[in-house]
Structures are given as C-alpha cells and as structure tokens.
Design a protein around this motif. Structure first.
Motif, PDB file in Angstrom:
ATOM      1  N   ALA A   1      50.852  42.837  33.634  1.00 53.67           N
ATOM      2  CA  ALA A   1      50.423  41.448  33.304  1.00 53.67           C
ATOM      3  C   ALA A   1      49.015  41.317  33.413  1.00 53.67           C
ATOM      4  O   ALA A   1      48.363  40.796  32.483  1.00 53.67           O
ATOM      5  CB  ALA A   1      51.098  40.554  34.422  1.00 53.67           C
ATOM      6  N   ALA A   2      48.295  41.830  34.276  1.00 53.02           N
ATOM      7  CA  ALA A   2      46.992  41.663  34.530  1.00 53.02           C
ATOM      8  C   ALA A   2      46.113  42.230  33.209  1.00 53.02           C
ATOM      9  O   ALA A   2      45.272  41.849  32.610  1.00 53.02           O
ATOM     10  CB  ALA A   2      46.350  42.589  35.624  1.00 53.02           C
ATOM     11  N   GLU A   3      46.508  43.641  32.965  1.00 54.82           N
ATOM     12  CA  GLU A   3      46.114  44.246  31.731  1.00 54.82           C
ATOM     13  C   GLU A   3      46.452  43.575  30.178  1.00 54.82           C
ATOM     14  O   GLU A   3      45.353  43.626  29.553  1.00 54.82           O
ATOM     15  CB  GLU A   3      46.686  45.588  31.581  1.00 54.82           C
ATOM     16  CG  GLU A   3      46.168  46.713  32.852  1.00 54.82           C
ATOM     17  CD  GLU A   3      46.460  48.215  32.410  1.00 54.82           C
ATOM     18  OE1 GLU A   3      47.403  48.387  31.647  1.00 54.82           O
ATOM     19  OE2 GLU A   3      45.804  49.015  33.271  1.00 54.82           O
TER      20      GLU A   3
ATOM     21  N   SER B 220      42.688  33.860  33.393  1.00 50.66           N
ATOM     22  CA  SER B 220      43.346  35.196  34.160  1.00 50.66           C
ATOM     23  C   SER B 220      44.580  34.865  34.851  1.00 50.66           C
ATOM     24  O   SER B 220      45.528  35.524  34.555  1.00 50.66           O
ATOM     25  CB  SER B 220      42.099  35.805  34.792  1.00 50.66           C
ATOM     26  OG  SER B 220      42.712  37.111  35.346  1.00 50.66           O
TER      27      SER B 220
ATOM     28  N   LEU C 225      44.758  44.596  43.192  1.00 48.56           N
ATOM     29  CA  LEU C 225      46.311  44.015  42.862  1.00 48.56           C
ATOM     30  C   LEU C 225      47.250  45.091  43.490  1.00 48.56           C
ATOM     31  O   LEU C 225      48.307  44.957  43.864  1.00 48.56           O
ATOM     32  CB  LEU C 225      46.297  44.185  41.378  1.00 48.56           C
ATOM     33  CG  LEU C 225      46.054  42.676  40.674  1.00 48.56           C
ATOM     34  CD1 LEU C 225      46.494  42.645  39.203  1.00 48.56           C
ATOM     35  CD2 LEU C 225      46.670  41.491  41.401  1.00 48.56           C
TER      36      LEU C 225
ATOM     37  N   PRO D 143      41.485  35.892  38.901  1.00 50.95           N
ATOM     38  CA  PRO D 143      42.109  34.879  38.925  1.00 50.95           C
ATOM     39  C   PRO D 143      41.400  33.578  39.870  1.00 50.95           C
ATOM     40  O   PRO D 143      42.258  33.079  40.582  1.00 50.95           O
ATOM     41  CB  PRO D 143      43.461  35.287  39.505  1.00 50.95           C
ATOM     42  CG  PRO D 143      43.332  36.431  40.737  1.00 50.95           C
ATOM     43  CD  PRO D 143      42.051  37.100  39.868  1.00 50.95           C
TER      44      PRO D 143
ATOM     45  N   ARG E  25      52.774  43.325  37.860  1.00 52.67           N
ATOM     46  CA  ARG E  25      51.420  43.124  38.299  1.00 52.67           C
ATOM     47  C   ARG E  25      50.561  43.610  37.338  1.00 52.67           C
ATOM     48  O   ARG E  25      49.592  42.941  36.717  1.00 52.67           O
ATOM     49  CB  ARG E  25      51.086  43.197  39.589  1.00 52.67           C
ATOM     50  CG  ARG E  25      51.871  42.190  40.489  1.00 52.67           C
ATOM     51  CD  ARG E  25      51.314  41.994  41.813  1.00 52.67           C
ATOM     52  NE  ARG E  25      51.354  43.494  42.542  1.00 52.67           N
ATOM     53  CZ  ARG E  25      51.453  43.613  43.749  1.00 52.67           C
ATOM     54  NH1 ARG E  25      51.708  42.563  44.828  1.00 52.67           N
ATOM     55  NH2 ARG E  25      51.253  44.921  44.483  1.00 52.67           N
ATOM     56  N   ASN E  26      50.536  44.924  37.318  1.00 57.92           N
ATOM     57  CA  ASN E  26      49.357  45.454  36.763  1.00 57.92           C
ATOM     58  C   ASN E  26      49.358  45.331  35.135  1.00 57.92           C
ATOM     59  O   ASN E  26      48.467  45.121  34.549  1.00 57.92           O
ATOM     60  CB  ASN E  26      49.466  47.203  36.660  1.00 57.92           C
ATOM     61  CG  ASN E  26      48.823  47.468  38.264  1.00 57.92           C
ATOM     62  OD1 ASN E  26      48.443  46.538  39.086  1.00 57.92           O
ATOM     63  ND2 ASN E  26      48.876  49.009  38.455  1.00 57.92           N
TER      64      ASN E  26
ATOM     65  N   SER F 131      46.622  40.414  29.988  1.00 55.48           N
ATOM     66  CA  SER F 131      45.453  39.154  30.118  1.00 55.48           C
ATOM     67  C   SER F 131      44.243  39.454  29.677  1.00 55.48           C
ATOM     68  O   SER F 131      43.465  39.123  29.056  1.00 55.48           O
ATOM     69  CB  SER F 131      45.603  38.607  31.703  1.00 55.48           C
ATOM     70  OG  SER F 131      44.787  37.874  31.970  1.00 55.48           O
TER      71      SER F 131
ATOM     72  N   SER G 190      47.376  33.343  32.705  1.00 54.38           N
ATOM     73  CA  SER G 190      48.036  34.366  31.644  1.00 54.38           C
ATOM     74  C   SER G 190      48.763  35.632  32.684  1.00 54.38           C
ATOM     75  O   SER G 190      49.905  35.991  32.077  1.00 54.38           O
ATOM     76  CB  SER G 190      47.144  35.059  30.891  1.00 54.38           C
ATOM     77  OG  SER G 190      45.989  35.391  31.191  1.00 54.38           O
ATOM     78  N   ILE G 191      48.103  35.837  33.759  1.00 54.27           N
ATOM     79  CA  ILE G 191      48.821  36.917  34.630  1.00 54.27           C
ATOM     80  C   ILE G 191      50.041  36.639  35.201  1.00 54.27           C
ATOM     81  O   ILE G 191      51.294  36.976  35.004  1.00 54.27           O
ATOM     82  CB  ILE G 191      47.959  37.339  35.495  1.00 54.27           C
ATOM     83  CG1 ILE G 191      46.591  38.240  35.204  1.00 54.27           C
ATOM     84  CG2 ILE G 191      48.816  38.452  36.639  1.00 54.27           C
ATOM     85  CD1 ILE G 191      45.902  38.560  36.114  1.00 54.27           C
TER      86      ILE G 191
ATOM     87  N   GLN H  80      48.718  30.683  28.961  1.00 56.64           N
ATOM     88  CA  GLN H  80      47.259  30.800  28.836  1.00 56.64           C
ATOM     89  C   GLN H  80      46.736  29.279  28.615  1.00 56.64           C
ATOM     90  O   GLN H  80      45.655  29.136  29.095  1.00 56.64           O
ATOM     91  CB  GLN H  80      46.704  31.778  27.824  1.00 56.64           C
ATOM     92  CG  GLN H  80      45.178  31.706  27.790  1.00 56.64           C
ATOM     93  CD  GLN H  80      44.859  33.073  26.692  1.00 56.64           C
ATOM     94  OE1 GLN H  80      44.185  34.020  27.113  1.00 56.64           O
ATOM     95  NE2 GLN H  80      45.377  33.027  25.550  1.00 56.64           N
TER      96      GLN H  80
END
Length: 266
Positions: free
Chosen positions: A176-178, A159, A235, A20, A173-174, A180, A162-163, A148
């Motif tokens: 959302a990251a994936e 990143s 994260l 990010p 968090r995880n 993204s 979108s996260i 995004q």
C-alpha cells in the motif's frame, strides 16, 4: 523568500511528502516560524518542489518505471486509472480547495483526526491478500484513487489517505505504501505542471526565482530519497501508531497556536 528559507522549506517537503503526516501542515508551521511572506511565488514554490520529491520515487523504483516487460503496460494503466479521480476532482473543486487552504484551523483539525485514525488502522486491516502490486487490478486501483481525493482537504495527507485506501482494499502495509509512492508521480506531476502553467508569467518576469526553484527541487529530491527508505523501514517495525501520535501532537500545536492568537498563514 531567501535561499536559506527555500532550503528549509525544501527539506520539510522532502521529509514529509511521503510520510502520512501532511506536508501542508508542516510547511504552515515552518513558514510561520521563518516569517516567510506568503506571496504568489512562495505558494508556487511550495507546489513545484514536489517535482524533486517525485523524482526520488522514480529513481528509487526505476525498474518499475523503465524496465519494460509484459507487466509494465498494466502498471502504467493502473496508475492512469488511479490518478483519474484526483484529476477530475481537482479540476471541478479547485476553488473550494483553495478556500480550504486558507484555513489553518482546518489543517490542525484534520491532522488531529487523521492521527487518531492512524492509531487504530493497523488493527482494522489484519488480513491482507495482495502482497505485490502486480495483483492490484484496475477496480482496486480506482478505489485507491478515490481515497487519494480525500487528501484534497488540507492536513489529511495524500500519503495517509492513499495508503489507508490501499489497506482497505486488502493490500499489505508495504505494498500500500509503495503503490502510494507510485501514484504520487502522476498526481504530483500534474499538480506541479498546472501550477507552473498558471505561474509562468511570474517566473518569466522574475528569472532569478528559477534558481530558488532549482535549489528547492534538488534539496527535496535528496531528502525524499532518505525519507522514503526510512518510512518503509519504520512501517515494517512499528506500523502506523507512531505517526498517529506525531500527527496528534502537531495538530494540537496548530490548534493551540490559533487559540492563543498566533497568526498562521498558508
């Protein structure tokens, strides 16, 4: 652009595309330090090596993309819905986006402001309810897709946008990251394909440039594989605050360089 410069820029792309922190902001600094001439090929190169980075996502999460079961169609539909806002906005506002890309001050300011946001984002969304991507519905995917679009402002970071959008929609968090990462595949594939289409005459007239693109994509692929794994681990342990401080430092560095008269070219 020399081979050495191409490798360095590809390393920067692979490291920063899924963090990010804004790959654009980092390529501004590194390109300026290397004295790279910002010609048409350089601009094409910096977009097209995203292909290597997104292939890293496909390889790391290959089961999501290639193991077909009853949930796989829903997965692809959600990605399609989520990427629509970026495709439409990119088409409608391409000229405005290009103008913003010519402003390094915009990048510095958005890096700084985005860093401040990341300092507090972990405290804003403390009660997530969506802990797997299967629980993401179409409306949630669409809303994340609109977040995004904010990343079309240079320096925001696709990143990060979108996260944060995912976390605002109650994703952990995880997850959302994936999501993204998954969303990056159609988004960046479309951007790369469009850039290649526009630059096809340049590539056909300079076939030697294809070697630089090939090397750049391979390097970006390998580095992105490492960066994605590192980001997910960080994260879990530290959240977003460390990336917030990092963005603030980089943003202030860009703004400071501009105020001191250093010419940064995008």
């Amino acid at each position: 652009m020399t081979l050495f410069q191409a490798i360095i820029i590809a390393i920067v792309e692979g490291l920063t595309e899924f963090l990010p922190v804004s790959s654009t902001g980092h390529m501004i600094i590194v390109s300026s330090l290397l004295g790279i001439n910002k010609d048409e090929f350089t601009k094409l190169f910096e977009v097209c090596i995203q292909l290597g980075a997104i292939l890293a996502v496909v390889v790391l999460y290959w089961k999501k993309f290639f193991v077909f079961d009853k949930n796989r169609l829903n997965f692809y539909v959600k990605l399609f819905v989520a990427v629509l806002p970026a495709l439409i906005c990119g088409y409608l506002f391409s000229d405005i986006i290009d103008q913003m890309l010519e402003s390094p001050l915009t990048v510095g300011i958005t890096l700084l402001l985005g860093g401040i946001v990341l300092l507090f984002v972990d405290n804003w969304f403390k009660e997530p309810t969506i802990d797997t991507d299967e629980k993401i519905n179409l409306f949630t995917a669409l809303r994340i897709g609109f977040y995004q679009c904010i990343a079309m402002i240079p320096g925001v970071s696709r990143s990060a946008a979108s996260i944060i959008g995912g976390m605002q929609q109650k994703l952990t968090r995880n997850v959302a990251a994936e999501f993204s990462f998954f969303l990056a595949v159609p988004t960046m594939a479309a951007a790369t394909g469009y850039k290649i289409l526009k630059g096809r005459e340049l590539l056909m007239a300079n076939p030697d440039k294809l070697n630089l693109l090939l090397v750049g994509n391979v390097v970006a692929f390998v580095v992105a594989m490492i960066a994605i794994k590192f980001f997910i681990d960080s994260l879990k342990k530290f959240g977003f605050k460390m990336w917030g401080y990092y963005r603030i430092v980089v943003g202030l560095a860009i703004i400071g360089a501009i105020l001191m008269g250093y010419k940064l070219e995008i």
